[in-house]
Scaffold this active site. Sequence first.
Site, short mmCIF file in Angstrom:
data_model
loop_
_atom_site.label_atom_id
_atom_site.label_comp_id
_atom_site.label_asym_id
_atom_site.label_seq_id
_atom_site.Cartn_x
_atom_site.Cartn_y
_atom_site.Cartn_z
N TYR A 145 0.82 -1.39 -0.11
CA TYR A 145 0.13 0.16 -0.11
C TYR A 145 0.62 1.36 -0.26
O TYR A 145 0.40 2.18 -0.37
CB TYR A 145 -0.97 0.16 1.11
CG TYR A 145 -2.29 -0.82 1.03
CD1 TYR A 145 -2.23 -1.89 0.72
CD2 TYR A 145 -3.36 -0.30 1.29
CE1 TYR A 145 -3.57 -2.72 0.70
CE2 TYR A 145 -4.74 -0.76 1.36
CZ TYR A 145 -4.65 -2.13 0.93
OH TYR A 145 -5.75 -2.90 0.93
N LYS A 196 4.64 -14.60 1.71
CA LYS A 196 5.11 -15.46 0.70
C LYS A 196 6.33 -15.56 0.45
O LYS A 196 7.05 -15.09 -0.30
CB LYS A 196 4.39 -14.97 -0.68
CG LYS A 196 2.87 -15.08 -0.74
CD LYS A 196 2.32 -16.67 -1.12
CE LYS A 196 2.79 -16.78 -2.70
NZ LYS A 196 2.44 -18.42 -3.20
N ASP A 229 -1.38 -18.09 0.30
CA ASP A 229 -2.32 -18.82 -0.38
C ASP A 229 -2.76 -19.99 0.26
O ASP A 229 -3.99 -20.41 0.28
CB ASP A 229 -1.68 -19.39 -1.85
CG ASP A 229 -0.46 -20.11 -1.57
OD1 ASP A 229 0.20 -19.97 -0.56
OD2 ASP A 229 0.23 -20.66 -2.64
N ASP A 253 -5.61 -7.54 4.21
CA ASP A 253 -6.88 -7.07 3.57
C ASP A 253 -7.81 -8.30 2.76
O ASP A 253 -8.95 -8.25 3.18
CB ASP A 253 -6.46 -5.91 2.41
CG ASP A 253 -7.79 -5.18 1.79
OD1 ASP A 253 -8.55 -4.93 2.60
OD2 ASP A 253 -7.53 -5.40 0.62
N ASP A 257 -11.40 -10.16 4.48
CA ASP A 257 -12.65 -10.17 3.85
C ASP A 257 -12.94 -11.57 3.99
O ASP A 257 -14.14 -11.73 4.10
CB ASP A 257 -12.80 -9.62 2.61
CG ASP A 257 -13.07 -8.17 2.54
OD1 ASP A 257 -12.60 -7.61 3.37
OD2 ASP A 257 -13.73 -7.58 1.44
C1 IPM Z 1 -10.12 -1.89 4.41
C2 IPM Z 1 -10.47 -1.36 3.22
C3 IPM Z 1 -9.48 -0.47 2.81
C4 IPM Z 1 -8.15 -1.01 2.66
C5 IPM Z 1 -9.73 0.53 1.76
C6 IPM Z 1 -10.99 1.42 1.96
C7 IPM Z 1 -8.57 1.49 1.59
O1 IPM Z 1 -10.69 -2.28 2.34
O2 IPM Z 1 -10.16 -1.41 5.44
O3 IPM Z 1 -10.07 -3.38 4.37
O4 IPM Z 1 -7.66 -1.63 1.50
O5 IPM Z 1 -7.39 -1.20 3.43
MN MN Z 2 -10.58 -4.46 2.68
#
Ligand code: IPM
Ligand code: MN
Length: 371
Positions: A145, A196, A229, A253, A257
Amino acid sequence: MNVRRSYQLLVLPGDGIGPEVMREALRVLQWAGKHAGVDFTISQALVGGAAVDAYGTPIQDETVMQAQQADAVLFGSVGGPRWERLGFSLRPEIAILRLRKELGLFANLRPVILFDPLIEASTIKPEIIRGLDLVIVRECMGGLYFGEPRGIETMADGQRRGFNTETYSTNEIERVARVAFDLARRRQRRVCSVEKANVTESGLVWREVITALHEREFADVELRHMYADNCAMQLVRNPKQFDVIVTGNIFGDILSDLASMLTGSLGMLPSATIGVSRDGHFSPALYEPIHGSAPDIAGKGIANPMAQILSVAMMLRLSLGLLVEAEIVEKACVQALSSGSRTADLAAAGEEFLSTSEMGDAVLSELERTD
Ligand code: IPM
Ligand code: MN
């Protein structure tokens, strides 16, 4: 940690469903203040697309300064299709990235807890997820990032080329790993470090630094290493093998999710983004749901406010030292779910569901019962 009598809070609802779920979270916050007998001085500001529209920037310098001075920041979500075509510096996401960076918040804690009443809402078989309770500790001030060099260039043959750099250095790795090991000591004392190392130098350094730190300071905690992975696969195959996962920015990230869906809905998970602790509490720190601004359902009043409400609970605990209220808020959420309250994301097909504010009402009425 001492409980002070008054706190300075900055609330940044953002875009999409952000303001809708924030409204419910603030009702819960008011309840907590009253219950604990403390005053919250709450300032609000626009961030993300809302700030782009109002001021031509995703976050004003003044807002970053306010955040630095606040005891804690409660953040909603940013972004949406309206702002997708803007240049990089105007993207709504810059608001959260700048706050993480300029407040020195390098560790993002993402608890993944299955609330029992939601076991049927998950797409995963009940026996795989019953009792699930893990935490992802995501590094969030470095890695892909923020790594340099980065940019977009036009090559000699006219093709465009976008590039980013994944970098991690000793200090960056050690400070986030310490958060993970400390946390594991208060849990099941098991850390799984994810990278990785088989294909990237940054992953290799990550693994070496964590291994050395573990030997030096945290030998009482069990440490495993796993490729990212494989970790994605293991999270779906057998998520209960994990206690604390520590990983870099981009893998954290993606994996968070993925992990959120084990619990039934992305709409359930809160997060805390912290820096160094000052005698046991974190300030400044930022609290936000892990879901985004969900433009597809924004404005309909049907978003699930639970992740935002549970972010308030994390803030009460980690930044304000209001442990009793944090616990009551979490219990009230579970209680509301147990008595059948469901927003659309959690309801079975054809089942009736509550609006955002009705879900807020359900949590509030559980809270009022404890008074
Ligand atoms: C998260 C979000 C953020 C990220 C975005 C909104 C920049 O997806 O907090 O996971 O990628 O960190
Ligand atoms: Mn995210």
